[in-house]
Write a protein that holds these residues in place. Structure first.
Motif, PDB file in Angstrom:
ATOM      1  N   ASP A 120      77.189  72.511 -77.692  1.00  0.00           N
ATOM      2  CA  ASP A 120      77.261  72.667 -76.165  1.00  0.00           C
ATOM      3  C   ASP A 120      76.786  70.576 -75.243  1.00  0.00           C
ATOM      4  N   PHE A 121      75.067  70.868 -76.281  1.00  0.00           N
ATOM      5  CA  PHE A 121      75.068  69.437 -75.441  1.00  0.00           C
ATOM      6  C   PHE A 121      75.823  68.243 -76.455  1.00  0.00           C
ATOM      7  N   THR A 122      75.253  67.434 -75.630  1.00  0.00           N
ATOM      8  CA  THR A 122      75.875  65.785 -76.618  1.00  0.00           C
ATOM      9  C   THR A 122      74.610  64.583 -77.545  1.00  0.00           C
ATOM     10  N   ASN A 123      74.871  64.390 -77.925  1.00  0.00           N
ATOM     11  CA  ASN A 123      73.687  63.205 -78.761  1.00  0.00           C
ATOM     12  C   ASN A 123      73.089  62.695 -77.267  1.00  0.00           C
ATOM     13  N   ASP A 124      73.420  62.381 -76.606  1.00  0.00           N
ATOM     14  CA  ASP A 124      72.824  62.128 -75.111  1.00  0.00           C
ATOM     15  C   ASP A 124      72.041  63.338 -74.240  1.00  0.00           C
ATOM     16  N   ASP A 125      72.033  64.306 -74.108  1.00  0.00           N
ATOM     17  CA  ASP A 125      71.254  65.155 -73.683  1.00  0.00           C
ATOM     18  C   ASP A 125      70.051  65.072 -74.540  1.00  0.00           C
ATOM     19  N   ASP A 206      49.752  72.549 -71.298  1.00  0.00           N
ATOM     20  CA  ASP A 206      49.065  72.732 -69.654  1.00  0.00           C
ATOM     21  C   ASP A 206      50.143  73.014 -68.045  1.00  0.00           C
ATOM     22  N   ARG A 207      51.390  73.453 -67.777  1.00  0.00           N
ATOM     23  CA  ARG A 207      52.102  73.599 -67.070  1.00  0.00           C
ATOM     24  C   ARG A 207      53.123  74.555 -67.044  1.00  0.00           C
ATOM     25  N   MET A 208      53.557  74.789 -65.733  1.00  0.00           N
ATOM     26  CA  MET A 208      54.784  76.464 -65.404  1.00  0.00           C
ATOM     27  C   MET A 208      55.886  75.880 -65.665  1.00  0.00           C
ATOM     28  N   LEU A 209      57.016  75.688 -66.125  1.00  0.00           N
ATOM     29  CA  LEU A 209      57.759  75.172 -66.807  1.00  0.00           C
ATOM     30  C   LEU A 209      58.647  76.276 -66.446  1.00  0.00           C
ATOM     31  N   PRO A 210      59.939  75.785 -66.232  1.00  0.00           N
ATOM     32  CA  PRO A 210      61.146  76.469 -67.334  1.00  0.00           C
ATOM     33  C   PRO A 210      61.015  76.399 -68.190  1.00  0.00           C
ATOM     34  N   SER A 211      61.513  77.463 -69.608  1.00  0.00           N
ATOM     35  CA  SER A 211      61.539  77.828 -71.027  1.00  0.00           C
ATOM     36  C   SER A 211      62.719  77.676 -71.406  1.00  0.00           C
ATOM     37  N   LYS A 212      63.803  78.015 -70.930  1.00  0.00           N
ATOM     38  CA  LYS A 212      64.805  78.522 -71.546  1.00  0.00           C
ATOM     39  C   LYS A 212      65.772  78.026 -71.080  1.00  0.00           C
ATOM     40  N   MET A 213      67.263  76.688 -71.318  1.00  0.00           N
ATOM     41  CA  MET A 213      68.258  76.079 -71.045  1.00  0.00           C
ATOM     42  C   MET A 213      69.446  76.925 -71.423  1.00  0.00           C
ATOM     43  N   THR A 214      69.760  76.846 -70.815  1.00  0.00           N
ATOM     44  CA  THR A 214      71.937  77.182 -71.127  1.00  0.00           C
ATOM     45  C   THR A 214      72.724  75.722 -70.173  1.00  0.00           C
ATOM     46  N   MET A 215      73.715  75.847 -71.486  1.00  0.00           N
ATOM     47  CA  MET A 215      74.700  74.870 -71.477  1.00  0.00           C
ATOM     48  C   MET A 215      75.803  75.624 -71.692  1.00  0.00           C
ATOM     49  N   VAL A 216      76.591  75.640 -70.236  1.00  0.00           N
ATOM     50  CA  VAL A 216      78.357  76.251 -70.329  1.00  0.00           C
ATOM     51  C   VAL A 216      79.333  75.624 -69.505  1.00  0.00           C
ATOM     52  N   PRO A 217      80.379  74.553 -70.987  1.00  0.00           N
ATOM     53  CA  PRO A 217      81.332  74.298 -70.585  1.00  0.00           C
ATOM     54  C   PRO A 217      81.904  74.992 -70.487  1.00  0.00           C
ATOM     55  N   VAL A 218      82.779  74.570 -68.763  1.00  0.00           N
ATOM     56  CA  VAL A 218      83.686  74.997 -67.761  1.00  0.00           C
ATOM     57  C   VAL A 218      84.889  75.588 -67.929  1.00  0.00           C
ATOM     58  N   ASP A 219      85.033  74.638 -69.810  1.00  0.00           N
ATOM     59  CA  ASP A 219      86.797  75.064 -69.914  1.00  0.00           C
ATOM     60  C   ASP A 219      86.724  75.902 -71.182  1.00  0.00           C
ATOM     61  N   GLN A 224      77.944  78.870 -74.972  1.00  0.00           N
ATOM     62  CA  GLN A 224      77.373  78.423 -74.309  1.00  0.00           C
ATOM     63  C   GLN A 224      76.332  78.372 -75.720  1.00  0.00           C
ATOM     64  N   THR A 225      75.867  77.458 -75.009  1.00  0.00           N
ATOM     65  CA  THR A 225      74.310  77.374 -75.720  1.00  0.00           C
ATOM     66  C   THR A 225      73.457  76.797 -75.405  1.00  0.00           C
ATOM     67  N   ILE A 226      72.283  77.968 -75.509  1.00  0.00           N
ATOM     68  CA  ILE A 226      70.890  78.578 -75.153  1.00  0.00           C
ATOM     69  C   ILE A 226      69.929  77.491 -75.623  1.00  0.00           C
ATOM     70  N   LEU A 227      68.902  76.341 -74.546  1.00  0.00           N
ATOM     71  CA  LEU A 227      67.654  75.972 -75.761  1.00  0.00           C
ATOM     72  C   LEU A 227      66.497  76.298 -75.188  1.00  0.00           C
ATOM     73  N   GLU A 228      65.825  77.328 -75.441  1.00  0.00           N
ATOM     74  CA  GLU A 228      64.585  77.748 -75.601  1.00  0.00           C
ATOM     75  C   GLU A 228      63.597  76.949 -75.898  1.00  0.00           C
ATOM     76  N   THR A 229      62.370  76.834 -75.033  1.00  0.00           N
ATOM     77  CA  THR A 229      61.152  75.633 -76.238  1.00  0.00           C
ATOM     78  C   THR A 229      60.524  76.781 -75.748  1.00  0.00           C
ATOM     79  N   ILE A 230      59.690  77.186 -77.346  1.00  0.00           N
ATOM     80  CA  ILE A 230      58.465  78.212 -77.901  1.00  0.00           C
ATOM     81  C   ILE A 230      57.310  77.595 -77.311  1.00  0.00           C
ATOM     82  N   GLU A 231      57.114  76.361 -77.881  1.00  0.00           N
ATOM     83  CA  GLU A 231      55.015  75.885 -76.979  1.00  0.00           C
ATOM     84  C   GLU A 231      55.747  74.488 -77.317  1.00  0.00           C
TER      85      GLU A 231
END
Length: 252
Positions: A120-125, A206-219, A224-231
């Motif tokens: 659900d991510f585009t090439n641009d995303d 070296d910083r605190m950040l959200p590690s899980k991004m969820t993209m949901v198409p409304v229609d 859904q697509t879940i992108l998790e940063t491991i390290e």
């Protein structure tokens, strides 16, 4: 007690100064702070993407490198059938190396809005072809609480000459931490297409950040697509020559 009261007064003054400074930031400065915090001068790390559909799901793991806003490279490590595929953005161009057919493909701007690897991510995303800092006009719409964080609600409208995918973006960025916690993405007709949420805040590099991004198409219910940063490692020098077609073919 008087000395303690003076210390408290001084701290209150400093905090009020910080609050005032934070409130005086422009919308563009807020977006830039969030972008810089999430990306650093450079970054390199590993991620896992889970594509969820009503009847199936699949996982894709990858390594990713970035330098500023001009250079990105993603190397697919799993599944086996996709292993070795590489996507690279270098300045204004995006390339895809497909080892299974021994072919290097240049992606035209018309493909930037298409799905990336069936997600659900585009090439641009995924490679951030356009800069959300320079290619948009930014406006603070107000404040809202997201996931318990007091956030700026910011609207991004593309500049007339910008080659961008979205007709409008709304971002929710936490005021104290500059976490990008929510995004809404609209097409050129101002129809809401995707909603992105960021959660699971943890230490990355070296910083605190959200590690899980969820993209949901409304229609598309159930998608859904879940992108998790491991390290992630931030600000380790990467030469521009790393982002080359030759390296796309050799990277492991």
């Amino acid at each position: 007690m008087k000395r303690f009261a003076k210390i408290l007064l001084a701290l209150a003054f400093l905090m009020s100064g910080f609050t005032s400074f934070s409130q005086d930031l422009t919308a563009k400065e807020i977006v830039k702070r969030a972008h810089d915090k999430a990306n650093g001068i450079t970054s390199q790390g590993t991620m896992k993407m889970t594509i969820v559909r009503p009847d199936w799901s699949r996982e894709v793991t990858m390594k990713a490198w970035s330098k500023g806003t001009e250079y990105y490279l993603i190397y697919i490590t799993e599944p086996v059938k996709d292993k070795g595929q590489v996507f690279m953005k270098r300045e204004q161009d995006m390339w895809n190396w497909m080892p299974s057919i021994n072919r290097m493909i240049k992606l035209p701007p018309s493909m930037m809005g298409q799905s990336w690897m069936g997600s659900d991510f585009t090439n641009d995303d995924l490679v951030r072809m356009n800069s959300i800092i320079d290619d948009f006009t930014h406006k603070i719409l107000g404040s809202e609480v997201v996931e318990g964080y007091d956030c700026y609600k910011i609207e991004l409208i593309p500049n007339p000459d910008a080659a961008v995918v979205w007709g409008k973006i709304r971002l929710w960025i936490s005021k104290a931490e500059f976490y990008e916690l929510k995004g809404e993405y609209f097409d050129e007709d101002m129809v809401l297409i995707n909603i992105m949420t960021s959660t699971n805040i943890k230490k990355l590099g070296d910083r605190m950040l959200p590690s899980k991004m969820t993209m949901v198409p409304v229609d598309k219910p159930g998608n859904q697509t879940i992108l998790e940063t491991i390290e992630t490692i931030f600000d380790k020098p990467i030469d521009e020559s790393f982002f080359s077609q030759q390296n796309m073919k050799n990277i492991k």
